[in-house]
Design a protein around this motif. Sequence first.
Motif, PDB file in Angstrom:
ATOM      1  N   LEU A   5       0.833  -1.207   0.000  1.00 26.36           N
ATOM      2  CA  LEU A   5       0.000   0.000   0.000  1.00 26.36           C
ATOM      3  C   LEU A   5       0.864   1.252   0.000  1.00 26.36           C
ATOM      4  O   LEU A   5       0.580   2.209  -0.721  1.00 26.36           O
ATOM      5  CB  LEU A   5      -0.934  -0.002   1.211  1.00 26.36           C
ATOM      6  CG  LEU A   5      -2.118  -0.950   1.130  1.00 26.36           C
ATOM      7  CD1 LEU A   5      -2.806  -1.058   2.489  1.00 26.36           C
ATOM      8  CD2 LEU A   5      -3.096  -0.523   0.054  1.00 26.36           C
ATOM      9  N   GLU A   6       1.924   1.259   0.794  1.00 25.90           N
ATOM     10  CA  GLU A   6       2.816   2.417   0.842  1.00 25.90           C
ATOM     11  C   GLU A   6       3.506   2.645  -0.500  1.00 25.90           C
ATOM     12  O   GLU A   6       3.749   3.783  -0.894  1.00 25.90           O
ATOM     13  CB  GLU A   6       3.854   2.233   1.947  1.00 25.90           C
ATOM     14  CG  GLU A   6       3.268   2.349   3.337  1.00 25.90           C
ATOM     15  CD  GLU A   6       4.228   1.920   4.429  1.00 25.90           C
ATOM     16  OE1 GLU A   6       5.336   1.446   4.110  1.00 25.90           O
ATOM     17  OE2 GLU A   6       3.858   2.061   5.607  1.00 25.90           O
ATOM     18  N   ASP A  30      -1.925   2.537  10.714  1.00 29.91           N
ATOM     19  CA  ASP A  30      -1.056   3.652  11.123  1.00 29.91           C
ATOM     20  C   ASP A  30      -0.198   4.116   9.948  1.00 29.91           C
ATOM     21  O   ASP A  30       0.469   3.324   9.293  1.00 29.91           O
ATOM     22  CB  ASP A  30      -0.151   3.232  12.276  1.00 29.91           C
ATOM     23  CG  ASP A  30      -0.862   3.184  13.606  1.00 29.91           C
ATOM     24  OD1 ASP A  30      -2.045   3.579  13.659  1.00 29.91           O
ATOM     25  OD2 ASP A  30      -0.250   2.757  14.597  1.00 29.91           O
ATOM     26  N   GLY A  31      -0.235   5.399   9.671  1.00 32.34           N
ATOM     27  CA  GLY A  31       0.565   5.977   8.598  1.00 32.34           C
ATOM     28  C   GLY A  31      -0.042   5.833   7.216  1.00 32.34           C
ATOM     29  O   GLY A  31       0.567   6.232   6.224  1.00 32.34           O
ATOM     30  N   LEU A  32      -1.241   5.272   7.105  1.00 32.86           N
ATOM     31  CA  LEU A  32      -1.885   5.081   5.799  1.00 32.86           C
ATOM     32  C   LEU A  32      -3.157   5.919   5.694  1.00 32.86           C
ATOM     33  O   LEU A  32      -4.140   5.505   5.096  1.00 32.86           O
ATOM     34  CB  LEU A  32      -2.210   3.596   5.590  1.00 32.86           C
ATOM     35  CG  LEU A  32      -1.022   2.648   5.534  1.00 32.86           C
ATOM     36  CD1 LEU A  32      -1.493   1.194   5.494  1.00 32.86           C
ATOM     37  CD2 LEU A  32      -0.152   2.953   4.325  1.00 32.86           C
ATOM     38  N   GLU A  33      -3.127   7.126   6.243  1.00 36.21           N
ATOM     39  CA  GLU A  33      -4.321   7.962   6.295  1.00 36.21           C
ATOM     40  C   GLU A  33      -4.816   8.391   4.921  1.00 36.21           C
ATOM     41  O   GLU A  33      -5.967   8.720   4.743  1.00 36.21           O
ATOM     42  CB  GLU A  33      -4.059   9.214   7.153  1.00 36.21           C
ATOM     43  CG  GLU A  33      -3.955   8.918   8.637  1.00 36.21           C
ATOM     44  CD  GLU A  33      -2.585   8.406   9.048  1.00 36.21           C
ATOM     45  OE1 GLU A  33      -1.618   8.523   8.259  1.00 36.21           O
ATOM     46  OE2 GLU A  33      -2.478   7.877  10.160  1.00 36.21           O
ATOM     47  N   SER A  34      -3.969   8.374   3.895  1.00 41.73           N
ATOM     48  CA  SER A  34      -4.368   8.860   2.573  1.00 41.73           C
ATOM     49  C   SER A  34      -5.088   7.800   1.736  1.00 41.73           C
ATOM     50  O   SER A  34      -5.393   8.028   0.575  1.00 41.73           O
ATOM     51  CB  SER A  34      -3.138   9.343   1.813  1.00 41.73           C
ATOM     52  OG  SER A  34      -2.265   8.246   1.555  1.00 41.73           O
ATOM     53  N   GLU A  36      -8.140   6.759   1.713  1.00 42.55           N
ATOM     54  CA  GLU A  36      -9.481   7.128   1.265  1.00 42.55           C
ATOM     55  C   GLU A  36      -9.458   8.077   0.072  1.00 42.55           C
ATOM     56  O   GLU A  36     -10.425   8.163  -0.666  1.00 42.55           O
ATOM     57  CB  GLU A  36     -10.278   7.715   2.418  1.00 42.55           C
ATOM     58  CG  GLU A  36     -10.591   6.652   3.444  1.00 42.55           C
ATOM     59  CD  GLU A  36     -10.872   7.221   4.817  1.00 42.55           C
ATOM     60  OE1 GLU A  36     -10.570   8.402   5.043  1.00 42.55           O
ATOM     61  OE2 GLU A  36     -11.382   6.476   5.642  1.00 42.55           O
ATOM     62  N   SER A  37      -8.344   8.758  -0.157  1.00 47.08           N
ATOM     63  CA  SER A  37      -8.254   9.615  -1.336  1.00 47.08           C
ATOM     64  C   SER A  37      -7.861   8.809  -2.574  1.00 47.08           C
ATOM     65  O   SER A  37      -8.168   9.201  -3.692  1.00 47.08           O
ATOM     66  CB  SER A  37      -7.247  10.744  -1.103  1.00 47.08           C
ATOM     67  OG  SER A  37      -5.940  10.211  -0.924  1.00 47.08           O
ATOM     68  N   ARG A  38      -7.211   7.672  -2.388  1.00 47.34           N
ATOM     69  CA  ARG A  38      -6.773   6.833  -3.518  1.00 47.34           C
ATOM     70  C   ARG A  38      -7.740   5.701  -3.833  1.00 47.34           C
ATOM     71  O   ARG A  38      -7.731   5.163  -4.926  1.00 47.34           O
ATOM     72  CB  ARG A  38      -5.401   6.218  -3.219  1.00 47.34           C
ATOM     73  CG  ARG A  38      -4.301   7.241  -3.089  1.00 47.34           C
ATOM     74  CD  ARG A  38      -2.967   6.579  -2.904  1.00 47.34           C
ATOM     75  NE  ARG A  38      -2.999   5.720  -1.716  1.00 47.34           N
ATOM     76  CZ  ARG A  38      -2.027   4.892  -1.388  1.00 47.34           C
ATOM     77  NH1 ARG A  38      -0.981   4.756  -2.146  1.00 47.34           N
ATOM     78  NH2 ARG A  38      -2.123   4.167  -0.300  1.00 47.34           N
ATOM     79  N   PHE A  39      -8.577   5.306  -2.852  1.00 48.15           N
ATOM     80  CA  PHE A  39      -9.444   4.145  -3.019  1.00 48.15           C
ATOM     81  C   PHE A  39     -10.888   4.480  -2.676  1.00 48.15           C
ATOM     82  O   PHE A  39     -11.156   5.294  -1.796  1.00 48.15           O
ATOM     83  CB  PHE A  39      -9.005   3.005  -2.078  1.00 48.15           C
ATOM     84  CG  PHE A  39      -7.667   2.418  -2.416  1.00 48.15           C
ATOM     85  CD1 PHE A  39      -7.567   1.361  -3.303  1.00 48.15           C
ATOM     86  CD2 PHE A  39      -6.512   2.902  -1.840  1.00 48.15           C
ATOM     87  CE1 PHE A  39      -6.342   0.806  -3.617  1.00 48.15           C
ATOM     88  CE2 PHE A  39      -5.280   2.355  -2.143  1.00 48.15           C
ATOM     89  CZ  PHE A  39      -5.190   1.306  -3.042  1.00 48.15           C
TER      90      PHE A  39
END
Length: 58
Positions: A5-6, A30-34, A36-39
Amino acid sequence: MRQFLEADLVDHLHVVLVPIVLGRGVRLWDGLESLESRFAVESVTSPSGVTHLTFTRR
């Protein structure tokens, strides 16, 4: 999963969350807050408490 994912290598992901605790475990989000903008995220909860999360690239 987190590394893929990163690195932005995932097009479709199905995660099943089961409401149990097994030790400390690994924190998935943790650290994957973005994400919802990509998926596009779909969440479906069953009566047993199991939650199905489906992530599909926009």
